[in-house]
Design a protein around this motif. Structure first.
Motif, PDB file in Angstrom:
ATOM      1  N   PRO A 673     -27.318  -5.898  11.530  1.00 47.75           N
ATOM      2  CA  PRO A 673     -28.514  -4.736  11.587  1.00 47.75           C
ATOM      3  C   PRO A 673     -29.843  -5.478  11.580  1.00 47.75           C
ATOM      4  N   MET A 674     -30.899  -4.744  12.391  1.00 52.76           N
ATOM      5  CA  MET A 674     -32.098  -5.124  12.665  1.00 52.76           C
ATOM      6  C   MET A 674     -32.401  -6.676  13.317  1.00 52.76           C
ATOM      7  N   LYS A 675     -31.338  -6.756  14.160  1.00 53.44           N
ATOM      8  CA  LYS A 675     -31.424  -7.757  14.937  1.00 53.44           C
ATOM      9  C   LYS A 675     -31.423  -7.473  16.476  1.00 53.44           C
ATOM     10  N   ASP A 676     -32.023  -8.025  17.529  1.00 54.56           N
ATOM     11  CA  ASP A 676     -31.897  -7.584  18.928  1.00 54.56           C
ATOM     12  C   ASP A 676     -30.670  -8.186  19.316  1.00 54.56           C
ATOM     13  N   ARG A 677     -29.902  -7.549  19.914  1.00 58.16           N
ATOM     14  CA  ARG A 677     -28.325  -8.130  20.553  1.00 58.16           C
ATOM     15  C   ARG A 677     -28.164  -7.665  21.874  1.00 58.16           C
ATOM     16  N   LEU A 678     -27.374  -8.371  22.787  1.00 60.18           N
ATOM     17  CA  LEU A 678     -27.142  -8.149  24.038  1.00 60.18           C
ATOM     18  C   LEU A 678     -25.654  -7.245  23.939  1.00 60.18           C
ATOM     19  N   THR A 679     -25.589  -6.319  24.666  1.00 56.50           N
ATOM     20  CA  THR A 679     -24.168  -5.597  24.431  1.00 56.50           C
ATOM     21  C   THR A 679     -23.963  -4.930  25.952  1.00 56.50           C
ATOM     22  N   PHE A 680     -22.617  -4.560  26.115  1.00 57.62           N
ATOM     23  CA  PHE A 680     -22.112  -3.712  27.234  1.00 57.62           C
ATOM     24  C   PHE A 680     -21.711  -2.459  26.625  1.00 57.62           C
ATOM     25  N   SER A 681     -22.238  -1.422  27.540  1.00 57.10           N
ATOM     26  CA  SER A 681     -22.300  -0.179  26.677  1.00 57.10           C
ATOM     27  C   SER A 681     -21.633   0.890  27.671  1.00 57.10           C
ATOM     28  N   VAL A 682     -21.006   1.793  26.966  1.00 59.05           N
ATOM     29  CA  VAL A 682     -20.214   2.771  27.786  1.00 59.05           C
ATOM     30  C   VAL A 682     -20.934   4.098  27.147  1.00 59.05           C
ATOM     31  N   LYS A 691     -15.827  17.448  25.561  1.00 60.18           N
ATOM     32  CA  LYS A 691     -15.512  17.456  26.872  1.00 60.18           C
ATOM     33  C   LYS A 691     -16.327  16.376  27.787  1.00 60.18           C
ATOM     34  N   ILE A 692     -15.988  15.699  28.648  1.00 56.35           N
ATOM     35  CA  ILE A 692     -16.897  14.660  28.987  1.00 56.35           C
ATOM     36  C   ILE A 692     -17.631  15.280  30.332  1.00 56.35           C
ATOM     37  N   LEU A 693     -18.929  15.198  30.333  1.00 56.78           N
ATOM     38  CA  LEU A 693     -19.587  15.720  31.595  1.00 56.78           C
ATOM     39  C   LEU A 693     -20.178  14.698  32.391  1.00 56.78           C
ATOM     40  N   GLU A 694     -20.615  13.400  31.895  1.00 59.65           N
ATOM     41  CA  GLU A 694     -21.051  12.378  32.766  1.00 59.65           C
ATOM     42  C   GLU A 694     -20.683  10.877  32.151  1.00 59.65           C
ATOM     43  N   GLU A 695     -20.584   9.938  32.839  1.00 64.02           N
ATOM     44  CA  GLU A 695     -20.154   8.615  32.436  1.00 64.02           C
ATOM     45  C   GLU A 695     -20.925   7.685  32.767  1.00 64.02           C
ATOM     46  N   TRP A 696     -21.467   6.422  32.069  1.00 66.29           N
ATOM     47  CA  TRP A 696     -22.238   5.503  32.420  1.00 66.29           C
ATOM     48  C   TRP A 696     -21.601   4.332  31.970  1.00 66.29           C
ATOM     49  N   PHE A 697     -21.843   2.936  32.663  1.00 71.58           N
ATOM     50  CA  PHE A 697     -21.528   1.660  32.285  1.00 71.58           C
ATOM     51  C   PHE A 697     -22.756   0.747  32.556  1.00 71.58           C
ATOM     52  N   GLY A 698     -22.928   0.020  31.683  1.00 66.58           N
ATOM     53  CA  GLY A 698     -23.971  -0.757  32.084  1.00 66.58           C
ATOM     54  C   GLY A 698     -24.285  -2.096  30.849  1.00 66.58           C
ATOM     55  N   ARG A 699     -24.950  -2.821  31.546  1.00 65.91           N
ATOM     56  CA  ARG A 699     -25.539  -4.026  30.231  1.00 65.91           C
ATOM     57  C   ARG A 699     -26.642  -3.372  29.675  1.00 65.91           C
ATOM     58  N   THR A 700     -26.747  -3.642  28.140  1.00 64.94           N
ATOM     59  CA  THR A 700     -27.807  -3.033  27.484  1.00 64.94           C
ATOM     60  C   THR A 700     -28.064  -4.158  26.357  1.00 64.94           C
ATOM     61  N   VAL A 701     -29.332  -3.624  25.829  1.00 63.09           N
ATOM     62  CA  VAL A 701     -29.866  -4.436  24.578  1.00 63.09           C
ATOM     63  C   VAL A 701     -29.970  -3.495  23.352  1.00 63.09           C
ATOM     64  N   ILE A 702     -29.629  -3.863  22.289  1.00 61.14           N
ATOM     65  CA  ILE A 702     -29.639  -2.759  21.034  1.00 61.14           C
ATOM     66  C   ILE A 702     -30.289  -3.501  20.065  1.00 61.14           C
TER      67      ILE A 702
END
Length: 1080
Positions: A673-682, A691-702
């Protein structure tokens, strides 16, 4: 079965007085067997035993002619027990047609000497497994009392005639494993060195010891000499291999007197193996050795219906559990007969941990039920129990030679005939036909085979165990080596150099009687009964947590060493580490979003986080954010190599053996918690109904705003209107108020319920088995308490979104890389085991639909009603349903041609993979690399499909080992908990009924135990099939003279009270049935 508790014996005609009498043809078989053996000593031994038993039997008949038949039967059983015979299966044919003698009468000694280390794990040494299972203790007693093993008959007389005759194979092991054996070894060793002019001048010098090369060259020859004058199939000395079976005897040539013979066949060449596999003459598979009956081994059949049986150590040909072997089928007349009446189902091995995590989360070790209550092959491996072979439960059928087996009558058939009054009508030729494999259709046969090659040694070749001095102190080998006796019966005993043992071991061996050692098997020649071992280290006292844990880790090949400097140099060197600005620029910045983790309260490797944001149009944006471990673990580096080797983190009760250095798994990659971290997100845009309308994959920072535990999230779900104060939660980021987090959890919960409901409508299956958790003392680390882990809505919430992300990524990487995609498949249940389960449910009147995973799930959840014990009945049936399930497997899509095999049976989806736990699973790191390449964010993976498949196979192996280690760790802690805090009382539900015992699921702790009737204060017991349901009626002894015997009926789903009690100071405990009606 005649009266309460009296079960008639095997291969014998039953007379009016209840005693077993041999059938007439058996005398001819006995005569033929004697003629087969050239040894006068063997012949005299057989005559001695036959006369002794006839004398006892006739004396009983003469002296007790006016005694009640039931009393006489009891006296007969006592007499037989004094001779080491199983009273329930006694037949003179089994006395006269044995192959090796064995000493018994050392039960108390075995119990005392093995008290510290017996039953440490489900596969561990247990005195009750049979005399072949713990030869060391018997040898010591034998040598101390009588000197070298040269006259078994004298010893028999000295011990009051207590010579077992359920297996001649055992006793010759005893004889040859004692002083005479070592003298043989010494003579051969001396002679070989004399021929080479290498015989040392002074063998008594303390500093003169055998080298590893000398061990390798010399010791096998002595074993070959020992074997040369024995009957075919006789082998001595291995902790599990001192047993010759029918398969062994068939697979070896008869030795000629004075001629050196190999114990094992030489392996086929690689060329011949490749050609044989191509022609279909040979079969390849993973070897499984039954931990309860270590002379039984199996490989899966190519048709997936019925395992191929490998009968005996010789047929196993030095392969160890888990090895990839090639086998050759034996002729049909040597196949195992499965009785047409179903009284002797085929022998099958255990899959120790085959149920996939997608199916049930955490699986406890189980063994499939085989056979019915009359079959000695019925095995259920209790979670913390190694007593399954106690009290005559071992299979004595394999003792008989092949030609005798063809003449012998089917015990069960004869008992049934006797009970129906038609015993005299049984025709010998009909029975011979039933027992002759050549005359039976294949549906009544189980194929048998022998190992001809080990393709890959998957077993670690490491074992924990104990060392002891050789028995003959006058032997020169006594001065050079000791005997290592492994705890796991499936591993052979081994000679180890005294130079590797503690310096004072020879002078004070008793000081090390309960010390655990690690030994590695370095060689096992084809002319040797014993392996050659190299002592690795002393672990400490048996029964203590850390030595036992280290032994478990080493046996299963878990790398728990410190990470090397080369690996550590792959980590960021300047700390504290910050995300480079260039990397931030290439990622979607989600640091201001309300993102949080939900994990167990003790978790330190947080690799997944969730988010749920309401959009203006009434839809929601849901995100699954996974630690981007592949950013730090670069392909081809030393860190990559060690991570791929370890393949998974290993979770023990008290600690974690990490796949990655702690700097990564607990700091830089962990979504703290409260630390910047590199992530891979869906991320998905979906309706509130999921019901899924749209989908996105990508590299993120959280930047996670809070670390919630499952308890915190559960409290939020159960109290939707409650205003949580900051003091009720862990530290929360000031950027996000508590009510925002609370609402996000509630929204995720509602969506997860819809996703879960739809998943089961679509045909998914989940089998939730009981999982035991512990509370530990902070100072000592000892277990203070244990409880059944509760699987609640907060767990289900996280599970649904992890499954969704894994499925989405599977489709993405398969679309992009159909030849390289690393996927995960789950084959359907094993056909034969599923059919057996269907038959059982039909017999029990249970209407279960086995046509698909979905119908099975529906049946399980709808059939038990709502009474207070419906959940217990469900647990019992869930346990049964898990047994036919196969293991889920990683695989490379380009290697498997048939796309229908890609499916995941339990989830009922076409494509699935693992993406969500890269901190603890290397497969997920590979999937991250593939996903990144599919999005054009990284260069393509530099692996061919063969390399991907090889890594997938390794991940499968390590995942299985990790799971087994986790189970054994729980076994260890529960055994210690019973020892320290017992006796423990609990309700239990009967889950299996045998003819002299029954299995229960202990509901308070989720463990399985077997309860034996002859361990209870009963006046008698009766087994019968009521309709098709097995039923035991117990007659309890009256507690006072004026009371009558109290009956208790035991059948499937009967609720009983049990008490778990530690056996002495060891890691062994037993379950006792409480008398019905007694107050708690």
């Amino acid at each position: 079965m005649d009266q309460l508790g009296y079960v008639k014996g095997a291969s014998a005609q039953v007379t009016k007085d209840g005693l077993s009498k041999p059938a007439l043809p058996q005398k001819n078989a006995y005569a033929r067997l004697v003629q087969k053996h050239h040894s006068g000593r063997f012949r005299s031994y057989l005559n001695h035993i036959a006369q002794k038993i006839q004398l006892e039997e006739s004396s009983l008949n003469d002296s007790n002619s006016d005694v009640e038949p039931s009393v006489k039967r009891g006296m007969m059983r006592e007499a037989l027990a004094r001779n080491g015979l199983n009273a329930h299966s006694y037949s003179p044919i089994k006395t006269s047609q044995l192959e090796q003698p064995a000493l018994v009468g050392f039960e108390k000694l075995n119990e005392d000497k093995s008290q510290v280390f017996a039953n440490r794990r489900p596969h561990e040494r247990d005195p009750s497994i049979g005399q072949e299972g713990n030869l060391e203790v018997e040898e010591d007693y034998y040598i101390k009392q009588h000197g070298p093993a040269t006259d078994l008959l004298k010893v028999s007389g000295a011990l009051g005639g207590r010579v077992t005759s359920n297996s001649l194979r055992q006793g010759t092991s005893l004889q040859k494993s004692s002083g005479s054996e070592e003298k043989d070894e010494e003579e051969v060793w001396k002679n070989r060195h004399k021929k080479r002019n290498k015989c040392p001048a002074d063998l008594d010098r303390a500093d003169d010891h055998l080298t590893a090369e000398q061990f390798s060259m010399d010791l096998p020859a002595t074993n070959a000499r020992k074997t040369s004058h024995l009957s075919s199939g006789q082998i001595q000395g291995e902790s599990y291999a001192a047993v010759s079976t029918p398969g062994d005897r068939k697979n070896r040539n008869k030795p000629t007197r004075g001629r050196k013979k190999n114990v094992f066949e030489a392996y086929m060449s690689k060329e011949d193996v490749a050609a044989g596999l191509k022609r279909g003459e040979l079969i390849q598979g993973s070897l499984r050795i039954n931990p309860k009956k270590y002379h039984e081994a199996f490989i899966p059949a190519p048709d997936g219906i019925r395992d191929i049986f490998i009968d005996g150590v010789v047929a196993r040909n030095r392969a160890l559990n888990g090895d990839i072997v090639v086998v050759k089928l034996l002729p049909k007349e040597q196949w195992k007969v499965i009785k047409p009446d179903g009284s002797d189902k085929e022998t099958e091995a255990t899959h120790e941990s085959d149920v996939p995590e997608e199916l049930l989360g955490t699986c406890l070790p189980r063994e499939p039920v085989k056979g019915d209550a009359d079959s000695p092959d019925v095995i259920i491996e209790a979670q913390f129990d190694d007593n399954d072979a106690e009290n005559g439960q071992e299979n004595s059928q394999n003792v008989l030679a092949d030609d005798i087996k063809k003449l012998s009558m089917d015990t069960n058939e004869k008992v049934k005939d006797a009970e129906s009054g038609c015993a005299q009508g049984a025709k010998q030729e009909d029975v011979s036909k039933v027992n002759n494999p050549r005359l039976l259709p294949e549906k009544f046969l189980q194929r048998t085979a022998k190992v001809v090659c080990i393709l890959e040694k998957k077993h670690s070749r490491a074992a924990t165990g104990f060392i002891k001095l050789l028995a003959d102190k006058s032997s020169e080998l006594f001065k050079k080596c000791a005997m290592f006796s492994p705890v796991d019966h499936r591993v052979p005993r081994a000679y180890v150099s005294l130079a590797d043992c503690p310096p004072d071991f020879v002078s004070r061996p008793e000081d090390y009687s309960s010390t655990l050692f690690i030994c590695r098997i370095v060689d096992w020649r084809e002319d040797s009964n014993f392996a050659i071992g190299q002592m690795a280290k002393s672990l400490g006292q048996a029964g203590e947590i850390e030595p036992e844990t280290e032994g478990i880790l080493t046996e299963y090949g878990v790398d728990f060493s410190d990470f090397s400097q080369d690996v550590l140099e792959c980590l960021p060197q300047s700390l504290p580490w910050v995300i480079p600005p260039a990397e931030l620029a290439n990622r979607r910045d989600l640091r201001k979003e309300c993102i949080f983790t939900i994990d167990p309260s003790t978790a330190r490797d947080l690799d997944d986080a969730l988010s749920c944001k309401q959009l203006p149009d009434g839809t929601v944006e849901v995100g699954v954010h996974i630690a981007d471990v592949s950013y730090f673990v670069l392909e081809g580096t030393a860190l990559d190599q060690v991570a791929s080797g370890r393949a998974t983190s290993v979770y023990l009760v008290q600690k974690v053996i990490p796949m990655l250095p702690r700097l990564l798994c607990e700091e830089l990659c962990s979504l703290n918690p409260m630390k910047d971290r590199l992530t891979f997100s869906v991320m998905w845009k979906m309706t509130p109904e999921g019901k899924i309308l749209e989908e996105w994959f990508g590299r993120t920072v959280i930047c996670s705003c809070v670390k919630l535990s499952y308890d915190h999230a559960q409290s939020m779900i159960e109290n939707p209107n409650k205003v949580f104060g900051s003091e009720e939660l862990p530290p929360v980021s000031p950027q996000h108020p508590v009510d925002e987090i609370h609402q996000a959890v509630l929204n995720l919960h509602q969506i997860a319920k819809h996703l879960r409901k739809q998943r089961f409508i679509d045909g998914a299956l989940r089998l939730d088995q009981l999982k035991l958790s512990f509370t530990l003392d902070k100072e000592s680390g000892m277990p203070q308490g244990c409880y059944i882990y509760q699987y609640r809505d907060s767990n289900k919430l996280v599970e649904e979104f992890m499954l969704l992300a894994n499925m989405a990524v599977a489709h993405q990487i398969y679309r992009s890389f159909p030849q390289l995609a690393l996927l995960r498949r789950h084959p359907p249940p094993q056909t034969k085991m599923l059919n057996d389960l269907m038959e059982f449910c039909h017999q029990m009147g249970l209407e279960i639909d086995f046509s698909s995973a979905g119908t099975l799930h529906k049946s399980l959840n709808e059939m038990f009603g709502a009474d207070s014990y419906a959940e217990a009945r469900k647990e019992v049936l869930t346990n049964m349903f898990s047994r036919p399930m196969q293991m889920a497997l990683y695989f490379c899509a380009g290697v498997l041609e048939d796309k229908t095999l890609f499916r995941h049976y339990a989830l009922n989806v076409p494509l699935y993979t693992h993406f969500t736990s890269p901190i603890r699973r290397f497969a997920d790191i590979l999937v991250h690399r593939l996903l990144s390449a599919s999005l054009g964010l990284a260069r393509p993976v530099r692996m061919r499909k063969e390399a991907v498949q090889k890594q997938a196979d390794h991940c499968n192996d390590r995942k299985m080992a990790s799971k087994r280690v986790q189970e054994l760790s729980a076994d260890l802690f529960f055994a210690i908990f019973v020892r320290e805090c017992g006796p423990l009382e609990s309700e239990a539900m009967v889950m299996g009924v045998l003819n002299k015992a029954f299995d229960v699921l202990v509901l308070r702790f989720g463990v399985q135990k077997r309860i034996y009737c002859n361990a209870l204060p009963l006046t008698g017991f009766r087994f019968e099939n009521v309709g098709k349901k097995p039923e035991l009626t117990l007659q309890w002894e009256p507690e006072s003279p004026e009371q009558e015997a109290a009956p208790q009926v035991i059948t499937i789903f009967t609720l009983v009270e049990v008490v778990l009690t530690a056996d002495g100071g060891s890691l062994k405990y037993s379950a006792a049935l409480k008398r019905p009606g007694r107050e708690k």
